[in-house]
Write a protein that holds these residues in place. Sequence first.
Motif, PDB file in Angstrom:
ATOM      1  N   THR A 144       0.868  -1.306  -0.095  1.00 31.19           N
ATOM      2  CA  THR A 144       0.084  -0.078  -0.031  1.00 31.19           C
ATOM      3  C   THR A 144       0.701   1.131  -0.117  1.00 31.19           C
ATOM      4  O   THR A 144       0.490   2.254  -0.798  1.00 31.19           O
ATOM      5  CB  THR A 144      -0.801  -0.091   1.352  1.00 31.19           C
ATOM      6  N   LYS A 145       1.960   1.280   0.749  1.00 27.17           N
ATOM      7  CA  LYS A 145       2.745   2.490   0.834  1.00 27.17           C
ATOM      8  C   LYS A 145       3.297   2.496  -0.720  1.00 27.17           C
ATOM      9  O   LYS A 145       3.633   3.867  -1.004  1.00 27.17           O
ATOM     10  CB  LYS A 145       3.797   2.388   1.922  1.00 27.17           C
ATOM     11  N   TYR A 146       3.881   1.587  -1.226  1.00 25.32           N
ATOM     12  CA  TYR A 146       4.567   1.616  -2.423  1.00 25.32           C
ATOM     13  C   TYR A 146       3.656   2.183  -3.637  1.00 25.32           C
ATOM     14  O   TYR A 146       3.870   3.003  -4.310  1.00 25.32           O
ATOM     15  CB  TYR A 146       5.190   0.437  -2.898  1.00 25.32           C
ATOM     16  N   ILE A 147       2.460   1.652  -3.632  1.00 25.86           N
ATOM     17  CA  ILE A 147       1.449   2.242  -4.485  1.00 25.86           C
ATOM     18  C   ILE A 147       1.151   3.624  -4.223  1.00 25.86           C
ATOM     19  O   ILE A 147       1.047   4.416  -5.468  1.00 25.86           O
ATOM     20  CB  ILE A 147       0.418   1.502  -4.534  1.00 25.86           C
ATOM     21  N   ALA A 148       1.048   4.050  -3.119  1.00 24.05           N
ATOM     22  CA  ALA A 148       0.734   5.554  -2.744  1.00 24.05           C
ATOM     23  C   ALA A 148       1.917   6.384  -3.239  1.00 24.05           C
ATOM     24  O   ALA A 148       1.895   7.371  -3.648  1.00 24.05           O
ATOM     25  CB  ALA A 148       0.541   5.660  -1.295  1.00 24.05           C
ATOM     26  N   SER A 149       3.205   5.748  -3.088  1.00 22.65           N
ATOM     27  CA  SER A 149       4.266   6.835  -3.285  1.00 22.65           C
ATOM     28  C   SER A 149       4.430   6.628  -4.683  1.00 22.65           C
ATOM     29  O   SER A 149       4.618   7.798  -5.318  1.00 22.65           O
ATOM     30  CB  SER A 149       5.733   5.932  -2.860  1.00 22.65           C
TER      31      SER A 149
END
Length: 339
Positions: free
Chosen positions: A200-205
């Motif tokens: 989730t953090k990677y996709i948000a980044s």
Amino acid sequence: MQSMEDDSPDVTDDHNHNYCVSSNQSSLTSQLSGVRAPHHPATLIASRGELNFVRRSSRPRRTGGSEFMDSDSFSSECSEEEEDTDCATATAASAEGKSTPDLTSKFLLDAMAVEDYRNNHWPNLEKAIERLLVHNPTDHISVSYAQIYSYVYKCVCQQHSELLYMDLKSKIVQHLQQVSSQLHAVPPESFIESFNTALTKYIASLQCIVPVFMYLNKFYIESKLNRDLKQDLMDLFADHVAEKHINTLMPLLIKAHAMPFEVQPSTMASVVIGLHSFRPEWAQLAPALFSSFIPQINPPAVESLLSDYAAHDQKLQMELSMNGFPRGDQSLKRANDDS
């Protein structure tokens, strides 16, 4: 002997040592004019009272002038040939000397441009990318997207697209390797949640990184590489994180799917959909798991199996009711009209 001396033509010599026959010997000249010239052109030279035919070089004969070639004309022709040769040599040397400084200056300019990219542009971009990758999606981050876009624009205009693309991928790969190392230390009971958090953090980044690198994506990645920046960065997560942990993650997902609500449904859906987007072939490892969250995983329904489908739905309803999910108030439901 005396008669021969009397008949010999008078020869005069000018200051340039050009010998010619005097005008009072016109009879001899007229006699010589009837003599057929040999195949090679010759020059009549009078020297020491004797007439000799001396073969000249194979240079073309001058027309419209005297038959005699004096030393000045011969010297001028030689000097013209030497000048032509020297001019050609000088031109070649000048061209060679000119091309060498041009290549050297171009090499120096390219080196200076790359050095400027390494010292000024990329360090600022690297810091911004690092902050976008490690920040929490729910937290506020003070990053000037206009400034990042400006740096990207300058790098592309200065022909640093390839360097920028490779540095961007290298920086993200370095971050993903750290994420993968952290997942190795996570216990199995919380591995699904930790994997979902990292995904989730990677996709948000990426939702922040891809737009500011839009100029690079449009004028280099799409036009020259025929690729897409977002898809390339998603493939990096699949290669360096998901693929390295799929053998650990899949049994845990199958176990959690067999025990409803052991893991939050939203977490299960996020992980399963993410894995399918990375590698659609992973759905064949657990078709029942993936078909619960993604349509068209199983083969198309057939009429002969309708009873089996109904039994499966009834079993699911029974499991839900046994786990604390009652069917609710049935009094408002309209009774069946059998008449």
